[in-house]
Design a protein around this motif. Structure first.
Motif, mmCIF file in Angstrom:
data_model
loop_
_atom_site.group_PDB
_atom_site.id
_atom_site.type_symbol
_atom_site.label_atom_id
_atom_site.label_comp_id
_atom_site.label_asym_id
_atom_site.label_seq_id
_atom_site.Cartn_x
_atom_site.Cartn_y
_atom_site.Cartn_z
ATOM 1 N N UNK B 1 0.855 -1.193 0.000
ATOM 2 C CA UNK B 1 0.000 0.000 0.000
ATOM 3 C C UNK B 1 0.885 1.235 0.000
ATOM 4 N N UNK B 2 0.533 2.204 -0.811
ATOM 5 C CA UNK B 2 1.368 3.382 -0.861
ATOM 6 C C UNK B 2 1.215 4.167 0.435
ATOM 7 N N UNK B 3 2.243 4.984 0.652
ATOM 8 C CA UNK B 3 2.223 5.766 1.885
ATOM 9 C C UNK B 3 1.020 6.694 1.915
ATOM 10 N N UNK B 4 0.697 7.274 0.776
ATOM 11 C CA UNK B 4 -0.434 8.214 0.767
ATOM 12 C C UNK B 4 -1.734 7.493 1.083
ATOM 13 N N UNK B 5 -1.896 6.271 0.595
ATOM 14 C CA UNK B 5 -3.125 5.527 0.883
ATOM 15 C C UNK B 5 -3.218 5.200 2.376
ATOM 16 N N UNK B 6 -2.027 4.812 2.889
ATOM 17 C CA UNK B 6 -1.985 4.480 4.320
ATOM 18 C C UNK B 6 -2.390 5.695 5.152
ATOM 19 N N UNK B 7 -1.840 6.819 4.755
ATOM 20 C CA UNK B 7 -2.135 8.069 5.459
ATOM 21 C C UNK B 7 -3.617 8.404 5.364
ATOM 22 N N UNK B 8 -4.210 8.106 4.232
ATOM 23 C CA UNK B 8 -5.643 8.376 4.053
ATOM 24 C C UNK B 8 -6.467 7.513 4.999
ATOM 25 N N UNK B 9 -6.082 6.247 5.099
ATOM 26 C CA UNK B 9 -6.805 5.338 6.007
ATOM 27 C C UNK B 9 -6.683 5.804 7.449
ATOM 28 N N UNK B 10 -5.446 6.188 7.800
ATOM 29 C CA UNK B 10 -5.227 6.650 9.185
ATOM 30 C C UNK B 10 -6.057 7.904 9.452
ATOM 31 N N UNK B 11 -5.998 8.843 8.488
ATOM 32 C CA UNK B 11 -6.779 10.070 8.638
ATOM 33 C C UNK B 11 -8.260 9.784 8.789
ATOM 34 N N UNK B 12 -8.743 8.843 7.963
ATOM 35 C CA UNK B 12 -10.159 8.493 8.034
ATOM 36 C C UNK B 12 -10.520 7.888 9.384
ATOM 37 N N UNK B 13 -9.614 7.023 9.878
ATOM 38 C CA UNK B 13 -9.882 6.398 11.176
ATOM 39 C C UNK B 13 -9.917 7.457 12.270
ATOM 40 N N UNK B 14 -8.995 8.382 12.182
ATOM 41 C CA UNK B 14 -8.962 9.450 13.202
ATOM 42 C C UNK B 14 -10.231 10.307 13.140
ATOM 43 N N UNK B 15 -10.654 10.624 11.954
ATOM 44 C CA UNK B 15 -11.871 11.428 11.818
ATOM 45 C C UNK B 15 -13.059 10.663 12.388
ATOM 46 N N UNK B 16 -13.086 9.360 12.097
ATOM 47 C CA UNK B 16 -14.195 8.547 12.606
ATOM 48 C C UNK B 16 -14.168 8.487 14.131
ATOM 49 N N UNK B 17 -12.961 8.289 14.652
ATOM 50 C CA UNK B 17 -12.822 8.242 16.111
ATOM 51 C C UNK B 17 -13.223 9.559 16.761
ATOM 52 N N UNK B 18 -12.747 10.664 16.167
ATOM 53 C CA UNK B 18 -13.104 11.967 16.700
ATOM 54 C C UNK B 18 -14.590 12.236 16.631
ATOM 55 N N UNK B 19 -15.187 11.820 15.532
ATOM 56 C CA UNK B 19 -16.625 12.003 15.368
ATOM 57 C C UNK B 19 -17.393 11.178 16.402
ATOM 58 N N UNK B 20 -16.865 9.987 16.679
ATOM 59 C CA UNK B 20 -17.513 9.147 17.702
ATOM 60 C C UNK B 20 -17.479 9.850 19.064
ATOM 61 N N UNK B 21 -16.310 10.415 19.373
ATOM 62 C CA UNK B 21 -16.206 11.137 20.648
ATOM 63 C C UNK B 21 -17.162 12.335 20.692
ATOM 64 N N UNK B 22 -17.228 13.058 19.580
ATOM 65 C CA UNK B 22 -18.162 14.189 19.539
ATOM 66 C C UNK B 22 -19.598 13.700 19.671
ATOM 67 N N UNK B 23 -19.854 12.553 19.047
ATOM 68 C CA UNK B 23 -21.192 11.984 19.161
ATOM 69 C C UNK B 23 -21.526 11.630 20.603
ATOM 70 N N UNK B 24 -20.538 11.048 21.308
ATOM 71 C CA UNK B 24 -20.735 10.728 22.730
ATOM 72 C C UNK B 24 -21.014 11.988 23.528
ATOM 73 N N UNK B 25 -20.240 13.024 23.235
ATOM 74 C CA UNK B 25 -20.432 14.281 23.947
ATOM 75 C C UNK B 25 -21.840 14.822 23.722
ATOM 76 N N UNK B 26 -22.260 14.815 22.456
ATOM 77 C CA UNK B 26 -23.603 15.333 22.132
ATOM 78 C C UNK B 26 -24.679 14.485 22.818
ATOM 79 N N UNK B 27 -24.460 13.177 22.842
ATOM 80 C CA UNK B 27 -25.435 12.305 23.488
ATOM 81 C C UNK B 27 -25.534 12.609 24.986
ATOM 82 N N UNK B 28 -24.372 12.792 25.614
ATOM 83 C CA UNK B 28 -24.354 13.097 27.057
ATOM 84 C C UNK B 28 -25.057 14.427 27.320
#
Lengths: 237, 195
Positions: B1-28
């Motif tokens: 896998x190219x480095x840029x693709x890897x970086x894209x996956x990591x970025x996507x995972x981070x965005x998803x994780x951050x969104x999950x945390x924001x979702x938890x905050x909004x739910x609370x």
């Protein structure tokens, strides 16, 4: 003696003058708050004029350990003394707090002899060392010598052997003072029941941290995606 | 896998994780707001039913159970209004302020202890001053207090909750207000009842 007693009575009334509106109470530790307008003696200490809390130590086995705390303007309590009292008893159940005082040397503060919690016949008697107790003067002037003038034919009856009065024990003038107004009534809840190992509630909260963490992580993710797109464009060129 | 693709996956995972945390905050936040709103409605209803001529009031237990609505705390100058529930554990403090068990209730003589999070309902306490007015409304009426003292203590200083002259209400929150994590101290506000 009458003058001294009157002075004592007046002093006792003055002592209690400011105590009336500030008496507080508690069922378990029999907490009482007294305000003294003149110095008052307890075993081993003289309490300066001010507000004091008297309460029983939290000991289920010995309910005669009295702790005294001073109370400042902010309501903070500072420990003053722990006194091992003995039980005292009243025939009549007091409806209000009762404090018994003892007289001391002229110029010395009156001493608290006993105090009773309202509704309870049993109170607490403070025991003082002999050095702190009242010393009554025993200087009784001898009677004047009988005149020697009986005629020869008069039979002089032998002098009667009158018992000398036993040396009087120190007279403790007690003044019972009733706290006429009870401002505070025992409460079902008591912060003392929180226990020594209890802490104040944990109120830090994590919602702000969660929000911040979420924003940071999303920012990192966007940065990573942006970087990867830039690299992809560079590779394409 | 190219480095840029890897970086894209990591970025996507981070965005998803951050969104999950924001979702938890909004739910609370949503859960807390709903609980606050429901509690406010219940208190209004309970107050209405106690008025003369109203329906038979629902009898409130002498000592509330965990989670029961105790009342509403207001500090007008700070624009602070929060519903107070019975209990001071994490579950209660997430949805509002908590009445510290074993402390007095407002209608009793004694020290009423209330705790809340410093990053939510009691954040405004950092601006509190002596003589600020505090109102506590329960089904038995509104009790007015005035702030007498502010102090910063250790978490082990539970004696701040003890009964004392002029100490009818004690507010507890963590200190410092901007500390990240479990704060080392407690911010204490004492108030005395005036009505």
């Amino acid at each position: 003696m009458t003058i001294q007693r009157n002075r004592f009575l007046l002093t006792s009334l003055a002592l209690i003058g400011l105590t009336v509106p500030t008496a507080l109470a508690d069922e378990w530790d029999k907490e009482m708050v007294f305000q003294f307008s003149a110095p008052v003696q307890v075993p081993g200490k003289v309490l300066e004029p001010g507000k004091y809390v008297f309460r029983l130590a939290d000991s289920p086995s010995n309910r005669n350990i009295v702790q005294i705390f001073s109370v400042d303007e902010r309501g903070r309590q500072d420990f003053i003394a722990t006194i091992l009292a003995v039980s005292d008893y009243r025939l009549s159940t007091p409806e209000k707090p009762v404090v018994l005082f003892e007289e001391r040397h002229l110029g010395s503060p009156e001493a608290i002899k006993s105090w009773f919690y309202p509704g309870v016949n049993t109170g607490w008697h403070f025991v003082y060392p002999k050095s702190e107790q009242l010393e009554v003067a025993t200087n009784v002037p001898p009677p004047p010598p009988a005149p020697v003038s009986a005629p020869a034919e008069t039979v002089v009856p032998p002098p009667s052997v009158a018992e000398e009065p036993a040396q009087q024990a120190p007279v403790l003038i007690e003044e019972e003072t009733v706290i006429s107004e009870l401002v505070f009534t025992p409460e079902p809840g008591d912060a003392d029941q929180l226990g020594a190992d209890r802490l104040l509630p944990e109120t830090a909260g994590h919602s702000a941290m969660i929000l911040l963490a979420g924003i940071l992580i999303i920012a990192c993710g966007l940065a990573a995606v942006s970087l990867s797109q830039r690299r992809a464009r560079a590779e394409a060129k | 896998m190219q480095a840029s693709q890897r970086l894209t996956w990591i970025g996507g995972a981070l965005i998803l994780g951050g969104a999950t945390l924001l979702g938890c905050y909004c739910f609370m936040q949503h859960a807390a707001e709903t609980a606050q709103k429901n509690a406010e409605e219940w208190l209004k209803q309970a107050a209405r039913t106690r008025q003369p001529g109203g329906d038979s009031p629902k009898v409130l237990h002498e000592r509330p159970s965990h989670g029961d609505v105790v009342g509403e705390l207001r500090i007008p100058r700070l624009d602070l209004a929060v519903m107070v529930f019975e209990g001071d554990d994490g579950a209660i403090l997430k949805i509002g302020a908590g009445h510290i068990p074993a402390t007095a209730l407002p209608q009793e003589n004694g020290n009423l202890g209330i705790a809340a999070h410093r990053d939510s309902y009691f954040r405004a306490l950092r601006f509190i001053r002596a003589n600020d007015a505090i109102a506590f409304t329960t089904t038995r009426g509104t009790f007015q207090y005035t702030v007498t003292d502010i102090e910063i203590v250790r978490p082990s200083d539970v004696n701040v909750l003890a009964k004392a002259p002029g100490r009818d209400l004690t507010l507890v929150t963590c200190y410092p207000f901007y500390y990240v994590g479990s704060a080392p101290k407690r911010f204490i506000v004492h108030a005395k009842k005036i009505v």
